[in-house]
Design a protein around this motif. Structure first.
Motif, PDB file in Angstrom:
ATOM      1  N   PRO A   1      35.410 -23.755  76.502  1.00 40.32           N
ATOM      2  CA  PRO A   1      34.192 -23.617  75.698  1.00 40.32           C
ATOM      3  C   PRO A   1      34.437 -23.826  74.200  1.00 40.32           C
ATOM      4  O   PRO A   1      33.594 -24.382  73.504  1.00 40.32           O
TER       5      PRO A   1
ATOM      6  N   ARG B   1      34.974 -27.535  73.582  1.00 37.78           N
ATOM      7  CA  ARG B   1      33.713 -28.228  73.871  1.00 37.78           C
ATOM      8  C   ARG B   1      32.722 -28.075  72.722  1.00 37.78           C
ATOM      9  O   ARG B   1      32.000 -29.007  72.385  1.00 37.78           O
ATOM     10  N   GLN B   2      32.687 -26.887  72.134  1.00 40.38           N
ATOM     11  CA  GLN B   2      31.795 -26.653  71.005  1.00 40.38           C
ATOM     12  C   GLN B   2      32.229 -27.480  69.799  1.00 40.38           C
ATOM     13  O   GLN B   2      31.396 -28.030  69.090  1.00 40.38           O
TER      14      GLN B   2
ATOM     15  N   GLY C   1      26.917 -26.618  74.009  1.00 37.83           N
ATOM     16  CA  GLY C   1      26.295 -25.718  73.065  1.00 37.83           C
ATOM     17  C   GLY C   1      24.853 -25.427  73.416  1.00 37.83           C
ATOM     18  O   GLY C   1      24.107 -24.924  72.601  1.00 37.83           O
TER      19      GLY C   1
END
Length: 114
Positions: A85, A88-89, A95
């Motif tokens: 995560p 990925r953000q 998001g």
């Protein structure tokens, strides 16, 4: 006799789940850009690829070593829950905005008052 059959089926299913999770986490780690790991203040891409690659190799080569499989599963879970995560953000993949455009604001599309 019935229990032996059940145990073999259960161990096969467990092995398949471990292999599937190891393959998925390794593939995701391989596709993320190197700079996303640094920007998210996580370990390097090389570190995660080695750790997850060893996990995958152990699952494929030593299917009976449950302790090593569980240790590898924990490493893959940490990657999927914590690292994925964060990177990925950073890399803009997610998001919560699905299908948004560059003109979208925090509360919806901005169209200049039209």
């Amino acid at each position: 006799m019935l229990r032996d059959g059940f145990d073999s089926i259960l161990s096969l299913v467990m092995w398949l789940v471990f292999i599937g999770f190891a393959v998925a986490s390794f593939a995701i780690a391989a596709t993320v850009r190197e700079d996303a790991y640094r920007a998210a203040d996580k370990k390097t891409k090389k570190f995660w690829l080695i750790l997850l690659g060893v996990n995958l190799a152990l699952n494929l080569l030593l299917p009976g070593m449950l302790f090593l499989q569980i240790a590898g599963l924990i490493a893959a879970i940490v990657f999927m829950v914590d690292v994925r995560p964060a990177v990925r953000q950073i890399s803009g993949g997610g998001g919560g905005r699905r299908g948004g455009s560059s003109s979208d604001g925090p509360y919806g599309p901005y169209n200049g008052g039209r």
